[in-house]
Design an enzyme around this catalytic site. Sequence first.
Site, PDB file in Angstrom:
ATOM      1  N   GLU D  29       0.734  -1.032   0.014  1.00 60.13           N
ATOM      2  CA  GLU D  29       0.175  -0.056   0.257  1.00 60.13           C
ATOM      3  C   GLU D  29       0.922   1.206  -0.063  1.00 60.13           C
ATOM      4  O   GLU D  29       1.735   1.346   0.686  1.00 60.13           O
ATOM      5  CB  GLU D  29      -1.041  -0.184   1.311  1.00 60.13           C
ATOM      6  CG  GLU D  29      -1.736  -1.099   1.305  1.00 60.13           C
ATOM      7  CD  GLU D  29      -2.360  -1.670   2.640  1.00 60.13           C
ATOM      8  OE1 GLU D  29      -2.311  -0.966   3.518  1.00 60.13           O
ATOM      9  OE2 GLU D  29      -2.979  -2.560   2.786  1.00 60.13           O
ATOM     10  N   GLU D  60      -4.378  -6.736   2.591  1.00 60.54           N
ATOM     11  CA  GLU D  60      -3.317  -7.369   3.133  1.00 60.54           C
ATOM     12  C   GLU D  60      -3.330  -9.121   2.789  1.00 60.54           C
ATOM     13  O   GLU D  60      -2.250  -9.493   2.404  1.00 60.54           O
ATOM     14  CB  GLU D  60      -3.207  -7.139   4.681  1.00 60.54           C
ATOM     15  CG  GLU D  60      -2.519  -5.763   4.877  1.00 60.54           C
ATOM     16  CD  GLU D  60      -3.778  -4.867   5.161  1.00 60.54           C
ATOM     17  OE1 GLU D  60      -4.785  -5.312   4.952  1.00 60.54           O
ATOM     18  OE2 GLU D  60      -3.332  -3.743   5.255  1.00 60.54           O
ATOM     19  N   GLN D  82       2.153  -2.264   5.715  1.00 60.85           N
ATOM     20  CA  GLN D  82       2.309  -0.687   6.024  1.00 60.85           C
ATOM     21  C   GLN D  82       2.657  -0.651   7.686  1.00 60.85           C
ATOM     22  O   GLN D  82       3.503   0.341   7.643  1.00 60.85           O
ATOM     23  CB  GLN D  82       1.125   0.140   5.583  1.00 60.85           C
ATOM     24  CG  GLN D  82       1.104   1.681   5.444  1.00 60.85           C
ATOM     25  CD  GLN D  82       0.361   2.276   4.612  1.00 60.85           C
ATOM     26  OE1 GLN D  82      -0.950   2.527   5.504  1.00 60.85           O
ATOM     27  NE2 GLN D  82       0.422   2.488   3.467  1.00 60.85           N
ATOM     28  N   ALA D  84       3.005  -3.322  10.888  1.00 60.83           N
ATOM     29  CA  ALA D  84       2.958  -4.417  11.491  1.00 60.83           C
ATOM     30  C   ALA D  84       1.637  -4.884  11.990  1.00 60.83           C
ATOM     31  O   ALA D  84       0.903  -6.180  12.100  1.00 60.83           O
ATOM     32  CB  ALA D  84       3.970  -4.978  12.414  1.00 60.83           C
ATOM     33  N   ASP D  85       0.962  -4.014  12.702  1.00 62.37           N
ATOM     34  CA  ASP D  85      -0.344  -4.085  13.120  1.00 62.37           C
ATOM     35  C   ASP D  85      -1.309  -4.485  12.184  1.00 62.37           C
ATOM     36  O   ASP D  85      -2.540  -5.292  12.410  1.00 62.37           O
ATOM     37  CB  ASP D  85      -0.905  -2.798  13.648  1.00 62.37           C
ATOM     38  CG  ASP D  85       0.131  -2.126  14.592  1.00 62.37           C
ATOM     39  OD1 ASP D  85      -0.152  -1.739  15.821  1.00 62.37           O
ATOM     40  OD2 ASP D  85       1.468  -1.727  14.113  1.00 62.37           O
ATOM     41  N   ILE D  87      -0.993  -6.613   9.622  1.00 59.18           N
ATOM     42  CA  ILE D  87      -0.638  -7.794   9.064  1.00 59.18           C
ATOM     43  C   ILE D  87      -1.728  -9.046   9.511  1.00 59.18           C
ATOM     44  O   ILE D  87      -1.549 -10.032   8.754  1.00 59.18           O
ATOM     45  CB  ILE D  87       0.968  -8.578   9.610  1.00 59.18           C
ATOM     46  CG1 ILE D  87       1.409  -9.176   8.656  1.00 59.18           C
ATOM     47  CG2 ILE D  87       0.766  -8.938  11.251  1.00 59.18           C
ATOM     48  CD1 ILE D  87       2.977  -9.563   8.632  1.00 59.18           C
ATOM     49  N   MET D  88      -2.477  -8.602  10.390  1.00 61.04           N
ATOM     50  CA  MET D  88      -3.455  -9.672  10.753  1.00 61.04           C
ATOM     51  C   MET D  88      -4.335 -10.145   9.758  1.00 61.04           C
ATOM     52  O   MET D  88      -4.491 -11.484   9.694  1.00 61.04           O
ATOM     53  CB  MET D  88      -4.245  -9.328  12.024  1.00 61.04           C
ATOM     54  CG  MET D  88      -3.483  -8.763  13.028  1.00 61.04           C
ATOM     55  SD  MET D  88      -2.208 -10.029  13.665  1.00 61.04           S
ATOM     56  CE  MET D  88      -1.168  -8.945  14.962  1.00 61.04           C
ATOM     57  N   PRO D  89      -4.768  -9.255   8.932  1.00 57.03           N
ATOM     58  CA  PRO D  89      -5.694 -10.070   7.852  1.00 57.03           C
ATOM     59  C   PRO D  89      -5.054 -10.856   6.902  1.00 57.03           C
ATOM     60  O   PRO D  89      -5.630 -11.756   6.135  1.00 57.03           O
ATOM     61  CB  PRO D  89      -6.202  -8.743   6.989  1.00 57.03           C
ATOM     62  CG  PRO D  89      -6.119  -7.523   8.279  1.00 57.03           C
ATOM     63  CD  PRO D  89      -4.707  -7.995   8.882  1.00 57.03           C
ATOM     64  N   HIS D 129      -0.696   1.268  15.961  1.00 55.74           N
ATOM     65  CA  HIS D 129       0.374   1.633  15.056  1.00 55.74           C
ATOM     66  C   HIS D 129       1.666   1.452  15.882  1.00 55.74           C
ATOM     67  O   HIS D 129       2.574   2.347  15.821  1.00 55.74           O
ATOM     68  CB  HIS D 129       0.408   3.170  14.622  1.00 55.74           C
ATOM     69  CG  HIS D 129      -0.935   3.347  13.713  1.00 55.74           C
ATOM     70  ND1 HIS D 129      -2.003   3.485  14.009  1.00 55.74           N
ATOM     71  CD2 HIS D 129      -1.013   3.258  12.286  1.00 55.74           C
ATOM     72  CE1 HIS D 129      -2.912   3.505  13.163  1.00 55.74           C
ATOM     73  NE2 HIS D 129      -2.329   3.917  12.057  1.00 55.74           N
TER      74      HIS D 129
HETATM   75  C1  LIG Z   1      -5.942  -3.247   7.327  1.00 57.87           C
HETATM   76  C2  LIG Z   1      -5.424  -1.790   7.458  1.00 57.87           C
HETATM   77  N1  LIG Z   1      -4.295  -1.766   6.476  1.00 57.87           N
HETATM   78  C3  LIG Z   1      -3.758  -0.289   6.110  1.00 57.87           C
HETATM   79  C4  LIG Z   1      -3.973   0.573   7.045  1.00 57.87           C
HETATM   80  C5  LIG Z   1      -3.321   1.901   6.908  1.00 57.87           C
HETATM   81  N2  LIG Z   1      -4.489   2.962   6.164  1.00 57.87           N
HETATM   82  C6  LIG Z   1      -5.156   3.751   7.034  1.00 57.87           C
HETATM   83  S1  LIG Z   1      -6.152   4.644   6.149  1.00 57.87           S
HETATM   84  C7  LIG Z   1      -5.647   3.869   4.765  1.00 57.87           C
HETATM   85  C8  LIG Z   1      -6.411   4.302   3.438  1.00 57.87           C
HETATM   86  C9  LIG Z   1      -8.022   4.337   3.488  1.00 57.87           C
HETATM   87  O1  LIG Z   1      -8.387   4.593   2.288  1.00 57.87           O
HETATM   88  P1  LIG Z   1     -10.114   4.676   2.048  1.00 57.87           P
HETATM   89  O2  LIG Z   1     -10.422   3.477   2.356  1.00 57.87           O
HETATM   90  O3  LIG Z   1     -10.038   5.241   0.601  1.00 57.87           O
HETATM   91  O4  LIG Z   1     -10.516   5.870   3.213  1.00 57.87           O
HETATM   92  P2  LIG Z   1     -10.069   7.378   2.853  1.00 57.87           P
HETATM   93  O5  LIG Z   1      -9.034   7.592   3.983  1.00 57.87           O
HETATM   94  O6  LIG Z   1      -9.912   7.734   1.737  1.00 57.87           O
HETATM   95  O7  LIG Z   1     -11.402   8.022   3.630  1.00 57.87           O
HETATM   96  C10 LIG Z   1      -4.868   3.034   4.927  1.00 57.87           C
HETATM   97  C11 LIG Z   1      -3.955   2.281   3.820  1.00 57.87           C
HETATM   98  C12 LIG Z   1      -5.093   0.407   8.202  1.00 57.87           C
HETATM   99  N3  LIG Z   1      -5.628   1.321   8.772  1.00 57.87           N
HETATM  100  N4  LIG Z   1      -5.692  -0.883   8.076  1.00 57.87           N
END
Ligand SMILES: Cc1ncc(C[n+]2csc(CCOP(=O)(O)OP(=O)(O)O)c2C)c(N)n1
Lengths: 364, 364, 327, 327
Positions: D29, D60, D82, D84-85, D87-89, D129
């Site tokens: 990501e 993930e 992105q 380590a937290d 990685i669970m999925p 995080h």
């Molecule tokens: C399972 C998981 N993977 C990665 C992240 C890190 N992360 C937080 S928000 C995000 C992007 C989310 O994008 P979107 O769903 O389009 O929502 P937006 O923030 O654009 O409203 C990521 C990759 C996370 N929080 N949870």
Amino acid sequence: MATDAATTQLGADLGLTRADLIEMYRLIAITRAIDERMWILNRAGKIPFVISGQGHEGAQVGLAYSLRKGHDWMVPYYRSVASLITFGMHPREIMIAQFAKGVDPSSGGRQMPGHYGVKDRNILSVSSPVTTQVLHATGIALAAKLRKTDQVAITYTGEGSSNQGDFFEALNFAGIHKLPVVFVVENNGYAISVPMSMQSSVPDIAMRGEGFGMPGVIVDGADVLDCYRTGKEAIDRARRGDGPTLIEAKVTRMTAHSSDDQQTKYRTAEDLQAGQERDPLPRFREELRQAGVLDEATEAKLLAESKVVVEDATDWAESQSDPDPATAQRHVYADAPPARMDDPFWQTERFIGDGGPTSRGGAS
Amino acid sequence: MATDAATTQLGADLGLTRADLIEMYRLIAITRAIDERMWILNRAGKIPFVISGQGHEGAQVGLAYSLRKGHDWMVPYYRSVASLITFGMHPREIMIAQFAKGVDPSSGGRQMPGHYGVKDRNILSVSSPVTTQVLHATGIALAAKLRKTDQVAITYTGEGSSNQGDFFEALNFAGIHKLPVVFVVENNGYAISVPMSMQSSVPDIAMRGEGFGMPGVIVDGADVLDCYRTGKEAIDRARRGDGPTLIEAKVTRMTAHSSDDQQTKYRTAEDLQAGQERDPLPRFREELRQAGVLDEATEAKLLAESKVVVEDATDWAESQSDPDPATAQRHVYADAPPARMDDPFWQTERFIGDGGPTSRGGAS
Amino acid sequence: MAVRTMIDSIRETLADEMRRDETIIVLGEDVGKKGGVFLATDGLYDEFGGDRVIDTPLTESMIIGASIGAAINGLRPVPEIQFADFIMPAFNQIVSEAARMRYRSNGAFSCPITIRAPYGGGVHGALYHSQSVEAFFSHVPGLKVVIPSTPHDARGLLRSSIRDEDPVLFFEHKKMYRSVRGDVPDSDYVVPLGSAKVTREGSQVTLVGYGLMAQYSLEAADILDSDGIRAEVVDVRCLRPLDTATILESVRKTGKCVVVYEDNRFGGYGAEIAAILAEEAFDYLDGPVVRVTGPDVPGVPYNHVLEDWFMPDPERIATAARRLAGY
Amino acid sequence: MAVRTMIDSIRETLADEMRRDETIIVLGEDVGKKGGVFLATDGLYDEFGGDRVIDTPLTESMIIGASIGAAINGLRPVPEIQFADFIMPAFNQIVSEAARMRYRSNGAFSCPITIRAPYGGGVHGALYHSQSVEAFFSHVPGLKVVIPSTPHDARGLLRSSIRDEDPVLFFEHKKMYRSVRGDVPDSDYVVPLGSAKVTREGSQVTLVGYGLMAQYSLEAADILDSDGIRAEVVDVRCLRPLDTATILESVRKTGKCVVVYEDNRFGGYGAEIAAILAEEAFDYLDGPVVRVTGPDVPGVPYNHVLEDWFMPDPERIATAARRLAGY
Ligand SMILES: Cc1ncc(C[n+]2csc(CCOP(=O)(O)OP(=O)(O)O)c2C)c(N)n1
Ligand SMILES: Cc1ncc(C[n+]2csc(CCOP(=O)(O)OP(=O)(O)O)c2C)c(N)n1
Ligand SMILES: [Mg+2]
Ligand SMILES: [Mg+2]
């Protein structure tokens, strides 16, 4: 007796020859014979577990018949025997997995029956957690695309399993990158005891293709030639670089889920009866007979051959040895014995400090 | 100046009064003011992290406005400030989460800003792993159905997050059981830096509804009244027992993903400019002005009020105390101190055998 | 008082609890008409109907995620994961969500759910129908982890688990389902979570185990007895919270300890017990803390000769204890 | 030889390896144009293009599942998770699939993938995080687990990981990314997996740690030094396979050991080290094996006073070691 013209007609529009049709029939019939033998062996107490594809064979042979053996990739599931035989697995290799003997190419006797895989034929090892393989096929297709190998990956799963998150994540990624992969759902109406209506919020899994940017195609799994057409179109499309296809083959599960299951507990007599009537084998046989492709002599020859093949596979597999227990610690890593197995404690008996047999201390 | 008739006209077909329209505008404007203050506080070094919903507020207020506060359930995500304020969260409660002070009702200062939740208002606690909450909303709806509470659950996620397996597993289960749940995807075009085209294999997330047995509806998130209509239809449908709806609100992310992100690195100037132009706030204001709902006096009153609200929330939140470190070990379980914290070793200093402050040995 | 198998005890307890508390629901794959692949829920569908005994889609993350939501809104779900091996797709929901809900909300929300799953090897289940997964979950604050080894405890612990306000993982050794029988009182007794049990008194060496290994430890104690070695056996029963006091007390008496677990050795649950002993029993240990465990290979292989190679058994436990006793 | 931060060392090593071997791809990501949320992949997209540096959907399980497939078909993926937290999925794909592929296929198939993920607390990342997730994976046969604590080792270990034929989890402490600098040779050196390192010699007590805790242990040794206590520090570096010999050798010399880890105490990785010591170092231990760890709460809380409460630090390590030294 049918005319030569009729013979040429059937499948001609698909580019299939008479030999092809007979070969497809042979693959179905042999798979069925092997499968029936498994149940006999199970009842005789010779193999403790059977999971089989009776009722799925027509779809499997049809869908896989246009793959390029040894070039494309097959990522199967536990009911895929007909797919695998079509793609080059030998009946002996199928049968030895039932006996889990040492020379079993799938797993050396490590996995339960049904968990096939042969490296040199591009057949990926099956595991038990369902649907994980759909992502593996997607990754294989990604590599094929990036490495420009011209390969197609085909993968299979049941309709119940197709509700897992992994399934959709795979479709999504394959759709974004137009990967050369074909997703097949063999819908036999049940996931063990749970009927389609309790598994999926839609009547047809194929309806989901569109939401992932790919065609979703329904095919009658008892119609072998239509399966062939559908499989070929999807495989060609993938190879052309036009992206993935989701195929739903409506099939019938003619046996219980596995030898551990009693399907009368959750299926009505009528339902079971209706399921038997959707057997692809007699239907294809009849089709070929009508078209004059199968005559009595051919049928007799095929029947005899199939008996020989099944006997041979069974006898051969049964006569192989169990694996050496010393092999159980191998292949944890490429380069090392299993972690900590080689450490010194209790001097030479370190790992067997717990009283295990000496073979456990051996090298990897 | 607009006539009274015009005033009554706008939203009248939706059953909205003039007071409703002003209230909706107020919710959007207050949320925006709070959000802007967050960024000021961040730049001033007072709060280390901001994640905000600028550009999402129109959709959020419109979609949530017909929920029954304190009865229905809201299962939000980190951008949901406008949804939460609409559903009864107080600006002070929003602001204190930024400062993570001890009396923060969302988490007592345990979670990062953006992770809201208030038990007594049926707002479920937000966590960071995306999309898990979509299954929670589905489970809440299952309980509502089985317990016959007449509740509806609404849940929100981003378009990137909507590709997670959990999302589809939730839709599937909700579809099978026609659960009273509304799935909202706020599509702002980016998941951090990754554009929709690299996230999803289809241009519209709503296209996926059909494959899960429910309507998939696209709504312009800058059109507040259409959001209201769409939300109300879905909520009513859910409450009637007709099952879930998937709503995709096309919104704009007017800020970087969070205060840790630099969106100029992956977005062009034109793209950023176009995003600003889709701001729902001026559009709704203009709509209300045209319809004579907002006059200068009302606008001035609202502006003044919003300033007071933001000042009050900020001052109040900032003046609260940090949590007592001794509280950090509470609430691991309902009935016990954290595992092993109470064990005897090094006599009274058992747990602090590692040299921690005495407060770590306290009771739960 | 009646003699029951493990599986009967579990099934009857589920039924009893469902009669007592109508907010309890059971959900999972094949738990309905089929009654579960091991028949742990047999008859529940007939008695309680499809609203309270729900055949779910084949989606473990959904089973747990929806259970969390249902618990939040007033139900008390008892999800079944068909085999412990298949709990992995739900790992995120269990570890990130159920375990952390109470803490992250500062005590506002809780997840009273009891996740049942058959675990363990020795039944020709191979890599993916034999796993011991307790180490993954017993490491996680916010979760409780229970593994009974008798029909009596299965009933008492399952009651405590269902009535607990926090998420409990309840693992049942599938080899014990029908092979183990025992007395089960008709009374509404509970076995509290967090209480280990000395199942055999001894003086020379302590054997600590749980599940099938608690039973094998008893069998090993019999073998040792005939050698004149008096082994004490502690059945852990609840892996988190752990009853450290009972284990320490036993080791204080015997000075020696064999920790037994079926899972892979490295980083398995028993490592924590050994670590606690190394930290807190140092003054009264008369010999190394020995572990008898499954080997460090990625699964229990299928073929019986390989499976036998993998599984710890009473003989191996006795051999290690004998050697330790002579240390 | 040049001075580098951790993050620079990692980024440069990724680039070097990608130049060396064109089958290496990076996916995850925001790894593309954005260069990763910590900039670990910054510049790779520009140099290697979108085919080899792939911004994936936010999924993930797919990132790892597709990496497994790609590895099967001739690529050498280096997926990034992105945090380590998150990685669970992907837990099922890592633990059920990547780890077991070689074993279950009797050696036919393998998964040469290196999963990179930032881990650890102390950066106001709160519950989700900040996690230390190494205990989950280092328990699993078939996986290798690496945690570097210097820019030098980051480079040498990342090289070894990428070139390894088996799946490696490569965890990077996010607090160290920019705060730690060190010499990094320009040569194509590797640090072999499975080799711990004595980073400071001492005689009275051994401190064993990894990642940030390896560095904190060095700082604790400084503190102890001013008290006249000579601490030896062992940096584990590779958690699986573990270099038991180096740890045992050190403890043989000092007779005392403090095991330090940031993760929750109960069932954390250091429990295995303590268990090994209890089993194999019994004869030369002069005091209990002490653990300095994060407390058993479900995550690192956000507010700085709570976060400070959670995090082990050099002072705490020194206090425990001082007490142990005087035992
Ligand atoms: C399972 C998981 N993977 C990665 C992240 C890190 N992360 C937080 S928000 C995000 C992007 C989310 O994008 P979107 O769903 O389009 O929502 P937006 O923030 O654009 O409203 C990521 C990759 C996370 N929080 N949870
Ligand atoms: C993740 C996971 N959960 C549960 C199981 C147990 N299980 C094996 S097959 C099966 C049913 C599969 O049904 P379906 O996908 O329809 O395929 P079919 O067997 O009908 O061909 C179940 C529940 C499993 N193997 N993996
Ligand atoms: Mg099926
Ligand atoms: Mg977005």
